[in-house]
Design a protein around this motif. Sequence first.
Motif, PDB file in Angstrom:
ATOM      1  N   ARG A 145      -0.895  -4.238 -10.167  1.00 37.35           N
ATOM      2  CA  ARG A 145      -2.006  -5.110  -9.742  1.00 37.35           C
ATOM      3  C   ARG A 145      -2.637  -5.831 -10.933  1.00 37.35           C
ATOM      4  N   TRP A 178       2.661   1.370   0.219  1.00 38.82           N
ATOM      5  CA  TRP A 178       2.817   1.260  -1.245  1.00 38.82           C
ATOM      6  C   TRP A 178       4.145   0.598  -1.583  1.00 38.82           C
ATOM      7  N   GLU A 181       3.866  -3.138  -1.198  1.00 40.01           N
ATOM      8  CA  GLU A 181       3.099  -3.759  -2.288  1.00 40.01           C
ATOM      9  C   GLU A 181       3.899  -3.754  -3.591  1.00 40.01           C
ATOM     10  N   ARG A 185       4.833  -7.391  -5.260  1.00 41.58           N
ATOM     11  CA  ARG A 185       4.315  -7.669  -6.614  1.00 41.58           C
ATOM     12  C   ARG A 185       5.460  -7.708  -7.640  1.00 41.58           C
ATOM     13  N   HIS A 239       7.331  -9.044   5.075  1.00 37.34           N
ATOM     14  CA  HIS A 239       6.785  -9.314   3.751  1.00 37.34           C
ATOM     15  C   HIS A 239       7.807 -10.071   2.905  1.00 37.34           C
TER      16      HIS A 239
END
Length: 705
Positions: A145, A178, A181, A185, A239
Amino acid sequence: MLTIDSLSHRLSSYLEPAQISRVKHAYYYAEQAHSGQYRRSGEPYITHPLAVANILASIHMDHQSLMAAMLHDVIEDTGIAKAAITKQFGEQVADIVDGVSKLAKIEYETQAEKQAKNFQKMALAMARDLRVIVVKLSDRLHNMRTLGALPAEKKRRIAKETLEIYAPIAHRLGMNDWRIEFEDRGFSAMHPLRATRLHASLQQVRGNRKTLVEKIQAAIEMRLQREHIEGLVIGREKHLYSIYNKMRSKHKSFKEIMDVYAFRIIVEDIDTCYRSLGAIHNLYKPKPGEFKDYIAIPKENGYQSLHSVVIGTQGVPIEVQIRTKEMDELASRGVAAHWLYKSSGDDKPTSYGSYDRANRWIKRLLEIQQHTNSSVEFVENVKIDLFRDEVYVFTPNGEIIELPAGSTPVDFAYGVHTQVGNTCVACRINDRPAPLSQPLESGQKVKVITSEKSQPNPNWLNFVITAKARSAIRHYLKNQRHTESIELGKRMLIRALTNNNIHFEKLTGEHLKSLQDNTGCDSLDTMYERIGLGEIATVTITKILSPETSGNDNANTTSPITIDSADSLLISFARCCRPIPGDPVIAHLSSGKGMVVHRETCKNVSGLRSKNENISDISWSSTVEGEFLTQVRVEVKAERGIIASLATRIANTSTSIEGIQVDERDAEHSVITLTIEVNSRVHLANVMRSVRNMRSVESVSRPQN
């Protein structure tokens, strides 16, 4: 801005005051330890451990995990020893912190080796306490992040490692939120331009799809109400990384992937899941072969759901997932739900499914570790183990065995037990004989046939795909090679000593100790192994024991070394002359390879003799077994279908053809060189006689070197 007070307030919803106090103590300890340290973004370093603890709090992890999150960089970055953390916070917290910490900053040959060693250390710590990996994943999630402040090269390296290791681990542990993500990312950091363009296309398409999505959702909700089924219907969004992967692996356009509409139905209990499936199949026609029941047979990470693809109005494909609330929770949080239910005190027995499966996976990691020679090889095996779809096959007793897609009966055998794999000789799939290399499909019944005399075949490494099978086969072959080289070396030494009138059984302990010291070996077995591998010449040994000896290793003896099998790991057969049982043979001792057997008439042997290389007598055992490769040279008149006729004729003599080479001499004549498997000179003579009787064959011979 996140502070320890705001985190404490969040923790008060599920932790005891004394536990929160322990977490705060860990925070203040870490704050002092990291005093004066800053992240690349300019923030005080303590903001990172605090954020990691906050991520763990969002999934209700226990207080010891939160304390470890606060302290996870203390050993690595501040020089505080594990013993100090044990004294302050207890052994369990210290073990988690140590498991997450990288190894001390020692020099490695490559970055890959460094990463591999650290991952190997963490995997061993995971085996003792699964919380190690959950803390590590939350640490990596916060790092992903906050990648923005890092240089581009480091960004890509961290993103690559995340996509290759940590996203698949999150998937294996059932922590789907998780994983998504991590993937999105990681994809954005690895391929920023592709991610930006794909995101823009996705935003544009969402607007165009909105009306149809609402229409399908309303139709599903209406049908469930008519059947008196209470359920929540949600339109699922794909996604970015999932879309990108499907475009690459399935060679589909963005439009083709986005033409499929996906919905999730969440209901109260398992019975209602199946009733809902019936309602959907009455509303829309199911697509044959596109239904999967992961409730009856859960995925390896504990995931449960009903999956079906139906065809909606105007031929639109619709993917439907049907599951209970608890299954949905477990699909998102996976192994972390174990602590969620423990902390809430709820009695939910199935919530431990992911936890138990994760422990089984980690047990498998330890098995891989035991059979692996290096940390880099270990990580490569783990990657193979992580990136996989599953097939579900049955043992003869009806037990389900989960394997990666593409697995073979040999993978299945090792999946049952290492010893079953090591001794398997054949198999039956759905009660019919099948090759050991045949890929398995879900629903098949597999029976493995074993023999105590059997051992792993090196050729299996060409088709097995599970890490457990690969590492177990390599481990066995390495040990077998070690054992064979010791045995061969001892036989060679006894033979050489006998030729020089020295009796091995009369050697004293002092003699043997002298041999060890003079050859620089730490044990007799090491000395025998090095002799067997050709690293120590037997003439060296005889000269140590009897300096006046002429070193006559090659004199005739009553106990020559014999060849018992085609599959010996220390005795190989020269490709230049391809000897077979019955041929007069001689052996060349090659350093690191053991004995290479040649025909006595081979030109290469005469060259080795002239150079005074290690040449040794060898003979065929009267009970030699196995198939040996040799070549047959056939001169033929050119005619249509001659190769097919030749292959058929050879196959009728129970002989396998391993290779065919055709050399066209002129328009009317060709020379065909066949590489075939035979068990003796008699077998070869029968093959040549059969071929010689063919009308188009002019001559048959065995090539000489």
